[in-house]
Design an enzyme around this catalytic site. Structure first.
Site, PDB file in Angstrom:
ATOM      1  CD  GLU A 125       7.717   1.427  -0.447  1.00 40.25           C
ATOM      2  OE1 GLU A 125       8.516   0.578  -0.912  1.00 40.25           O
ATOM      3  OE2 GLU A 125       8.004   2.626  -0.328  1.00 40.25           O
ATOM      4  CD  GLU A 127       0.748   0.283   3.079  1.00 42.68           C
ATOM      5  OE1 GLU A 127       0.717   1.528   2.970  1.00 42.68           O
ATOM      6  OE2 GLU A 127       1.678  -0.318   3.635  1.00 42.68           O
TER       7      GLU A 127
END
Length: 351
Positions: free
Chosen positions: A317, A174
């Site tokens: 991430e 994300e």
């Protein structure tokens, strides 16, 4: 009325292969249980894949990005422009997850659900343009019902692309300034836990900043009240577009028979949403690591998740999950390639 796609059953675990994989572990040239979690992982993956000797060589990493209206409340030390700037960094290969994906030979996909600052589309990024980020959930719902469903579908579509590419393992990551605030608000609502137990510094807030962030979340919880106790309503009222996409991807992966390796705090909250919507997703979720965000441990406990790594990470991430991929690969290699006592002509202990 047609049943919502996320409520449809997930694939069952192959119990026959699971039992066979357990039996194989007992026959390998080592004391039973001596490889600990690596044995458990291999057996679990065998049951999920329906293969006595599982493999996770084909890895799909999807980064879901979205902006958050609650940033207007001063909950992050970083400006919202960073979300859009990081999208370019992802596709240009300069982000941590980009480096990890290259070294893992993993397919990296970047999906922008809704960005507040980008004017033009970026080559290499899938822009869904659901909304220019969420609304400020302190003053109203973060998303409309339709926006939430579109974000869930955005995650599902990524999972279907992963399936079409032959992925054996799915990692969701994300990006979105303010998304630890959304994740903490969701976790508070769904776990009925005090804000102080689940709020943390995110990208680097000091003590005063964390305290302010907690008060913002308390205002949001008071505004949305009992509505936020049900997973889909909580997601609509308090969530982020990228959190919804992660939940949708996890559900679709489990429905299509792809194992999921969950990343850190935000991704684990998305997993909490997915399990709340459809409990049959649970066996398909593996957990890459325990992050530094204080609330992550409570969310993992609620999910009965056993993280593979504990490295003090707080990047997001999908990076923590990606770092755990070599462990999964080695667990599969040990399970598949070690000799049995009979093959190696090594005496086993008496029955």
């Amino acid at each position: 009325m047609t049943q919502a796609w996320w409520l449809q059953p997930c694939q069952p675990v192959d119990e026959t292969v699971l039992a066979q994989a357990r039996e194989r572990q007992q026959q390998l040239t080592k004391p039973a249980g001596s490889l600990g979690t690596l044995e458990t992982l291999a057996v679990q993956l065998a049951g999920l894949q329906g293969r006595l000797k599982p493999s996770v060589e084909q890895v799909w990493i999807a980064i879901f990005a979205g902006d958050h209206g609650v940033v207007a409340e001063g909950v992050s030390p970083y400006p919202q422009e960073v979300t859009g700037q990081m999208l370019l960094n992802f596709v240009n290969g300069g982000a941590a997850i980009s480096v990890l994906a290259r070294h893992l030979s993993a397919q990296l996909e970047v999906v922008d659900l809704g960005n507040a600052t980008l004017v033009a589309d970026l080559p290499g990024v899938r822009h869904l343009h659901i909304a220019p980020g969420t609304a400020n959930f302190v003053t109203g719902p973060a998303m409309s019902d339709e926006q939430c469903r579109q974000a869930l579908q955005g995650g599902r579509d990524s999972a279907l692309r992963a399936q079409a590419a032959g992925a054996q393992l799915f990692i969701g990551g994300e990006m979105g300034i303010g998304n630890t605030t959304a994740a903490a608000a969701l976790a508070c609502a769904l776990l009925d836990s005090p804000v102080q137990a689940l709020v943390g510094p995110g990208t680097g807030l000091d003590v005063a900043g964390v305290s302010h962030k907690g008060r913002v979340i308390e205002r949001a919880l008071a505004l949305h009240g009992a509505l936020a106790n049900e997973p889909l309503q909580a997601l609509t009222c308090l969530g982020g577009l990228e959190i919804a996409a992660l939940a949708g991807a996890y559900l679709a992966c489990a429905q299509q028979g792809i194992a999921v390796l969950v990343d850190g705090y935000i991704c684990s909250v998305a997993a909490l949403i997915a399990v709340g919507l459809n409990p049959s997703v649970q066996p398909w979720l593996l957990f890459g690591h325990k992050g530094a965000e204080p609330g992550h441990q409570l969310v993992l406990q609620a999910l009965q998740g056993q993280p593979l790594l504990d490295l003090g990470l707080r990047l997001g991430e999908g990076s923590g999950a990606a770092l755990a991929v070599p462990l999964l690969r080695l667990a599969c290699a040990l399970h598949g390639d070690m000799a049995t006592f009979a093959e190696a002509a090594v005496a086993d202990r008496p029955a």
